[in-house]
Scaffold this motif. Structure first.
Motif, PDB file in Angstrom:
ATOM      1  N   SER A 113     -42.314   6.623 -30.477  1.00  0.00           N
ATOM      2  CA  SER A 113     -41.720   7.668 -31.312  1.00  0.00           C
ATOM      3  C   SER A 113     -42.696   8.157 -32.372  1.00  0.00           C
ATOM      4  CB  SER A 113     -40.439   7.150 -31.980  1.00  0.00           C
ATOM      5  OG  SER A 113     -39.434   6.887 -31.030  1.00  0.00           O
ATOM      6  N   TYR A 114     -43.394   7.240 -33.018  1.00  0.00           N
ATOM      7  CA  TYR A 114     -44.309   7.637 -34.083  1.00  0.00           C
ATOM      8  C   TYR A 114     -45.546   8.358 -33.529  1.00  0.00           C
ATOM      9  CZ  TYR A 114     -41.675   5.078 -37.597  1.00  0.00           C
ATOM     10  OH  TYR A 114     -40.690   4.657 -38.460  1.00  0.00           O
ATOM     11  N   ASN A 115     -45.885   8.102 -32.287  1.00  0.00           N
ATOM     12  CA  ASN A 115     -47.083   8.714 -31.698  1.00  0.00           C
ATOM     13  C   ASN A 115     -46.760   9.807 -30.683  1.00  0.00           C
ATOM     14  OD1 ASN A 115     -49.611   6.934 -32.572  1.00  0.00           O
ATOM     15  ND2 ASN A 115     -47.892   5.537 -32.234  1.00  0.00           N
ATOM     16  N   PHE A 162     -46.315  11.033 -39.774  1.00  0.00           N
ATOM     17  CA  PHE A 162     -46.922   9.713 -39.601  1.00  0.00           C
ATOM     18  C   PHE A 162     -48.412   9.841 -39.301  1.00  0.00           C
ATOM     19  CE2 PHE A 162     -48.311   6.475 -36.506  1.00  0.00           C
ATOM     20  CZ  PHE A 162     -48.188   5.328 -37.288  1.00  0.00           C
ATOM     21  N   LEU A 163     -48.757  10.762 -38.435  1.00  0.00           N
ATOM     22  CA  LEU A 163     -50.149  10.887 -37.980  1.00  0.00           C
ATOM     23  C   LEU A 163     -51.062  11.538 -39.018  1.00  0.00           C
ATOM     24  CD1 LEU A 163     -49.385  12.067 -34.340  1.00  0.00           C
ATOM     25  CD2 LEU A 163     -50.266   9.819 -34.991  1.00  0.00           C
ATOM     26  N   THR A 164     -50.511  12.424 -39.850  1.00  0.00           N
ATOM     27  CA  THR A 164     -51.367  13.178 -40.784  1.00  0.00           C
ATOM     28  C   THR A 164     -51.269  12.708 -42.223  1.00  0.00           C
ATOM     29  OG1 THR A 164     -49.641  14.866 -41.053  1.00  0.00           O
ATOM     30  CG2 THR A 164     -51.295  15.228 -39.331  1.00  0.00           C
ATOM     31  N   PHE A 165     -50.082  12.283 -42.665  1.00  0.00           N
ATOM     32  CA  PHE A 165     -49.928  11.841 -44.058  1.00  0.00           C
ATOM     33  C   PHE A 165     -50.070  10.335 -44.189  1.00  0.00           C
ATOM     34  CE2 PHE A 165     -47.420  10.163 -47.563  1.00  0.00           C
ATOM     35  CZ  PHE A 165     -47.886  10.909 -48.648  1.00  0.00           C
ATOM     36  N   TYR A 209     -51.897   1.598 -35.869  1.00  0.00           N
ATOM     37  CA  TYR A 209     -51.158   0.354 -35.691  1.00  0.00           C
ATOM     38  C   TYR A 209     -50.954  -0.363 -37.026  1.00  0.00           C
ATOM     39  CZ  TYR A 209     -49.481  -3.959 -33.596  1.00  0.00           C
ATOM     40  OH  TYR A 209     -48.702  -5.029 -33.253  1.00  0.00           O
ATOM     41  N   ARG A 210     -51.941  -0.283 -37.906  1.00  0.00           N
ATOM     42  CA  ARG A 210     -51.819  -0.920 -39.227  1.00  0.00           C
ATOM     43  C   ARG A 210     -50.689  -0.277 -40.027  1.00  0.00           C
ATOM     44  NH1 ARG A 210     -53.632  -0.719 -44.568  1.00  0.00           N
ATOM     45  NH2 ARG A 210     -54.550   1.358 -44.346  1.00  0.00           N
ATOM     46  N   LYS A 211     -50.626   1.050 -40.026  1.00  0.00           N
ATOM     47  CA  LYS A 211     -49.573   1.729 -40.767  1.00  0.00           C
ATOM     48  C   LYS A 211     -48.211   1.531 -40.106  1.00  0.00           C
ATOM     49  CE  LYS A 211     -52.235   3.242 -43.991  1.00  0.00           C
ATOM     50  NZ  LYS A 211     -52.700   4.627 -44.100  1.00  0.00           N
ATOM     51  N   PHE A 212     -48.186   1.471 -38.783  1.00  0.00           N
ATOM     52  CA  PHE A 212     -46.933   1.186 -38.077  1.00  0.00           C
ATOM     53  C   PHE A 212     -46.405  -0.186 -38.479  1.00  0.00           C
ATOM     54  CE2 PHE A 212     -45.025  -0.918 -34.319  1.00  0.00           C
ATOM     55  CZ  PHE A 212     -43.896  -0.129 -34.178  1.00  0.00           C
TER      56      PHE A 212
END
Length: 498
Positions: free
Chosen positions: A306-308, A393-396, A407-410
């Motif tokens: 979902s996040y990616n 998620f990907l840009t901010f 993966y670290r932020k996830f």
């Protein structure tokens, strides 16, 4: 007492609703009782104070209408149904004839509706009309402020605006806070505001540090109006800049992601000279640790996808679309083509990556959405929402597109919401233990056992027998009465107070 949570309630008339995504039943407030209004006013006052801390200047302005420009509505009495309908009479806003609100007889119990209307309109002194607040006027005013300011400064100002009805004549007007930092903006801000408001009087001055609390208190004033003015299109409103009160935290983004998630959950600091402790509000939490759709019911593998998902979409479809909504429309076309054998409309050839995207977004689409414009728009917006969260998620959240960074932020997001839910649970159990001597029926501890009335809402007749509820109402009433602006005039109105 007003800060304690379920089962010690935050609302006079709590109700149950079902989460349409998870099916989970949750308890929510009614939004119109004294406890709900006071809690909202306190929250907005707090956010205004935080926003002000991150800026050098804060300009406070009051906007009032002249008789020639005030939005008006006229009454239509229905003696058979014992109600009064109020319709707009404002050509300037292209709203002439629009039903603004309905005043029901059981709200005031008047022997004659005609006498009641005459008395009300005489009080308002607008030749038989009442005024109403206009969000459109407020939006256009803010647009003119930005346009006029651009002639003198490139600074992007922030705002918080709230509408109000006057205590004597119920005249609609607005209060605004503008936040900015540059000296050249400050030199022209008063002039810019006066030029932007074309419909009457403007009063403005620099905030002296307490204007934020003063303005935010207007949020609860609709309780002291004739009840119909707090309903439908005539009700007071408030709105503010995007990501309001997040400036300080955004400047500390690197420290937030390097520190412990507990430091973000349990925050403290000085606010208007006072030391405060607080947990992050929803918008703040979801900015730094966003929740994707269906977060609570998805596995780690599903959450990662979902996040990616925006990356997968671009790899499958290409990078030719300019906006998220364009991607959403294309994806819906792909899903419809795959599931309902519609015309291909020139879509790209199928591939494993494309099939994966189609499979992901086809969940929940059981009928062809193109049979209805509403369904097509609904599913397009639903797809777009997921893509927006993925893009955020990907840009901010992520500083780069490497797998390690994502993966670290996830992992941090998963840790944050686990710790946050734990903190909420601890708070609830602590509240239950501290107040157990006030509860006679322990069914109030569990939502699935809460006594309900015939409409499926919390049975307030049973709830009102509990000592914790009685104390909550007394304390909330006291706090609300202290916070009411124009209390003397509200009391003098008497008949109109509900």
């Amino acid at each position: 007492m007003s800060d304690i949570g379920y089962p010690l309630v935050k609302c006079y008339h709590p109700r149950h609703v079902q989460n349409k995504y998870t099916g989970e039943v949750i308890q929510v407030g009614c939004g119109v009782c004294k406890a709900c209004l006071k809690r909202r006013a306190d929250k907005m006052s707090f956010l205004c104070a935080i926003e002000e801390q991150s800026h050098k200047y804060c300009m406070f302005a009051t906007l009032t209408y002249s008789n020639d420009y005030v939005p008006r509505m006229y009454p239509e009495v229905d003696n058979e149904l014992r109600l009064v309908r109020w319709y707009s009479y404002c050509d300037r806003l292209n709203e002439k004839g629009k039903l603004m609100t309905v005043d029901y007889d059981y709200w005031h119990k008047c022997p004659s509706l005609e006498t009641y209307v005459s008395m009300l309109t005489a009080k308002c002194k607008l030749d038989g009309y009442l005024s109403y607040t206009s969000k459109r006027d407020a939006q256009l005013f803010l647009k003119r402020v930005r346009k006029n300011l651009s002639k003198y400064s490139d600074e992007k100002i922030r705002y918080y605006i709230v509408s109000e009805y006057g205590p004597k004549t119920f005249r609609a007007h607005y209060h605004v806070l503008f936040f900015y930092d540059e000296v050249k903006t400050q030199k022209v801000m008063s002039k810019v505001i006066r030029q932007a408001w074309q419909f009457g009087r403007v009063d403005c001055s620099l905030s002296r540090g307490k204007c934020n609390s003063y303005v935010a208190r207007y949020v609860n004033c609709n309780y002291c109006l004739p009840r119909f003015l707090g309903d439908m299109s005539s009700k007071p409103f408030s709105c503010h800049s995007i990501r309001f009160a997040l400036g300080i935290h955004q400047s500390q983004k690197e420290e937030i992601y390097k520190g412990s998630v507990d430091d973000f959950i349990y925050q403290s600091g000085e606010l208007n000279g006072n030391y405060v402790e607080f947990m992050p509000w929803r918008n703040l939490s979801c900015t730094f640790f966003p929740k994707c759709k269906g977060y609570s019911r998805k596995s780690d593998t599903e959450l990662w996808q979902s996040y990616n998902i925006l990356l997968e979409v671009k790899q499958a479809i290409g990078y030719s679309f300019n906006t998220i909504i364009d991607y959403a429309r294309c994806i819906l076309d792909l899903v419809v083509t795959a599931k309902f054998s519609c015309d291909s409309r020139g879509l790209p050839c199928s591939s494993p990556a494309l099939n994966k995207v189609i499979s992901y977004f086809s969940q929940g689409i059981d009928t062809n959405p193109y049979y209805s414009d509403y369904l097509a728009d609904y599913h397009t917006n639903s797809i777009a929402r997921e893509l927006y969260i993925s893009r955020h998620f990907l840009t901010f959240v992520c500083d780069n597109d490497s797998y390690h960074e994502r993966y670290r932020k996830f992992t941090l997001i998963r840790q944050f919401w686990q710790r946050y839910d734990y903190a909420q649970l601890v708070g609830m159990y602590t509240s239950q233990i501290e107040n157990r001597h006030l509860i006679s029926n322990y069914d109030w501890y569990y939502i699935n056992k809460t006594p309900l009335d015939s409409c499926g809402n919390v049975d307030v007749s049973q709830l009102s027998k509990e000592l914790f509820y009685k104390r909550f109402v007394i304390k909330s009433d006291e706090n609300f009465e202290k916070s009411i602006k124009h209390k003397i005039q509200n009391d003098a109105n008497g008949f109109f107070i509900n």
